[in-house]
Scaffold this active site. Sequence first.
Site, mmCIF file in Angstrom:
data_model
loop_
_atom_site.group_PDB
_atom_site.id
_atom_site.type_symbol
_atom_site.label_atom_id
_atom_site.label_comp_id
_atom_site.label_asym_id
_atom_site.label_seq_id
_atom_site.Cartn_x
_atom_site.Cartn_y
_atom_site.Cartn_z
ATOM 1 C CB THR A 451 -0.858 0.042 1.272
ATOM 2 O OG1 THR A 451 0.039 -0.093 2.391
ATOM 3 C CG2 THR A 451 -1.858 -1.097 1.305
ATOM 4 C CD GLU A 639 -10.670 -3.124 3.990
ATOM 5 O OE1 GLU A 639 -11.172 -4.237 4.041
ATOM 6 O OE2 GLU A 639 -10.263 -2.516 4.997
HETATM 7 MO MO1 MOS Z 1 -8.671 -6.055 4.592
HETATM 8 S S1 MOS Z 1 -10.127 -7.445 4.078
HETATM 9 O O1 MOS Z 1 -9.230 -5.564 6.085
HETATM 10 O O2 MOS Z 1 -7.203 -6.914 4.732
#
Ligand code: MOS
Length: 676
Positions: A451, A639
């Site tokens: 990320t 997310e």
């Molecule tokens: Mo994410 S499904 O909280 O790694």
Amino acid sequence: MNRVEGRVKVTGLATYAAEYPVEGVTYAYPVQSRIAKGRVTHVDVSRALAMPGVLGVLSVEDPPELADDADAELALFQSRDVAYRGQLIAAAVAGTYEEARAAADAVRVAYEPADHDVGLRADHPGLYRPEVVNPDYPADTEQGDVEAGLAEAATTIDVTYTTPVLHNNPMEPHAALAVWAGDGRLLVYDSAQGASIDQDTIAKTFGLPPNRVRVVSRHVGGGFGSKGTTRPHAVLAALAARAVGRPVKVALTRQQMFDVTGYRTPTIQRLRLGADADGRLTALEHVAYEQSSTLVEFAEQTATPARVMYAVPALRTAHRLVRLDVATPSWMRAPGECPGMYALESAMDELAYAAGLDPVELRVRNEPETEPESGLPFSSRNLVACLREGARRFGWDRRDPAPGVRRKGEWLVGTGVAASTYPARRMPSQALATVQDGDFLIQVAATDIGTGARTALTRIAAERLGVAPDRVHVELGDSDLPAAPVAGGSMGTASWGSAIVRACEELMKDGKEGRADTTGEIAADTRLARHAFGAQFAEVRVSEVTGEVRVSRLLGVFAAGHIVDAELARSQFIGGMTMGLGMALMEETQTDEEFGGFLRRDLAQYHVPACADVESIEAVWLEEQDERLNPMGSKGIGEIGIVGTAAAIGNAVHHATGHRVRDLPITPAKILMPRF
Ligand code: MOS
């Protein structure tokens, strides 16, 4: 900022779990159950043991010692009972990977099979209401009178959507390398989303105090939830290493990952909505049916976003679960919100058509003042601002609402909108900030799963210390560092960043060292509804000849607090949106009703979107000031990008074709079917 680990990654110097050079390393290769339910009556290891390089075979025939309270998915080789096809029932250990694989193939397993049941149905007699849904929400909520609200409504809809089994497919397959030291301490290099939680789980599984286990996960090539909990491969590596007295590496194949790294439960979701003549909701009911295994209860929180989204006097949400002869479902990006908002936001689109209202306007009219289920004030919301900004950028006001009328040759063209939401949480974390040779070292057992967490945390520390980012070095991915929560639930940056800010503040007082633990600070947080929101817009072209859907434009507008780094954030948002595109059009794992297990088990069969699958993808965000979240004022962004995207695309397909597909993915066959 460019990624601080960018150079080591692109030059191949970043070390992943399976790559650590360890002297005397050996390999374990699993044997998986070929039945979905029954018992292992006998495991014949004689041929395997006689093969070259073989050091041992572990199996249910001779159960290795594990702690009694080990998670049933991790209690390897403890029971002869088979819970699902693909479950690990034995493993061969050898000097090379190839020798281990050949030996595993030579292990002969005899079974006493029983009838299995792997099919989720909304009328399954085994359905029950779980105590709570993931992580600890009530399974059901009810306020007001839904039946009365529907009876008085000017417009009602009653629709059912289904979503298939979905699998995470991180680029780095799950792998672990376990080394037992002479003093009985266990070191595991694991492809995991959280070193501290993995350490705790492995320690518990082996009945060790946590300080006897160290987990190292310095670089992780994606996880999306599938590495958020300890998986069987890590336990297998440690068990096998203990058995043969040598370090053991377990590197799962892509096919094995489909069985033992979790998946998103399929869902059946029924939505009943009523609205008055002005389009104001009079009732909303969202019931989700989903599955878990016989081993562990995992209840996805599918209907929970309906508790957050819209003002409605009568609101009922419910979850029903059935325990089938399947592997235990687990986390997959935005568990709950992602499938739940697909159904809710598709239903809102259907309601807009039924009521003759613009779908953006319908959502604006149902904007709540406080969080519908709890009554709590929002720390910030801005959903309406996202919808308005998206509509402006997308050119929504030029849209003709009539479905199935725009044509370019064989292509029917349509546009759709959906809302997004995801909770903005943080969890207690520790961090240590020290001065090292005039620069600053930040230590925290956080994980960067691709990320850009290292980069974001470097930036947070540099800003707080008032120094250039190149003077800050962030060390993470090791459970020997100050304990930290998992890279999951979109709360990594908020959790670790809070601790880093406090550690930097302490360092500035002291001049040498700052140590922080945010447990107390977070316990004192006021109760508020904290969520990120967004609006997704999609334009699609649907071929009348082949039924193919092409996505020509995706636009996401998000309200996610302060954005720590624009480049990293854009990458997170469009990554999520791309996954949402995959969910809408191609991702699907079929369950094998005949034999159990799954029928699709690699990337040739399980299709994920690539760059060519979307012609234009854009993510933007509103400047949002929200001081009641954490010291950065940030909301999680890992997310929310996936939430709502599939609904926006499905709504656009309906607008293009006039045909509503309520069963994901929207494949060419489902587009063409109604014509035959
Ligand atoms: Mo994410 S499904 O909280 O790694």
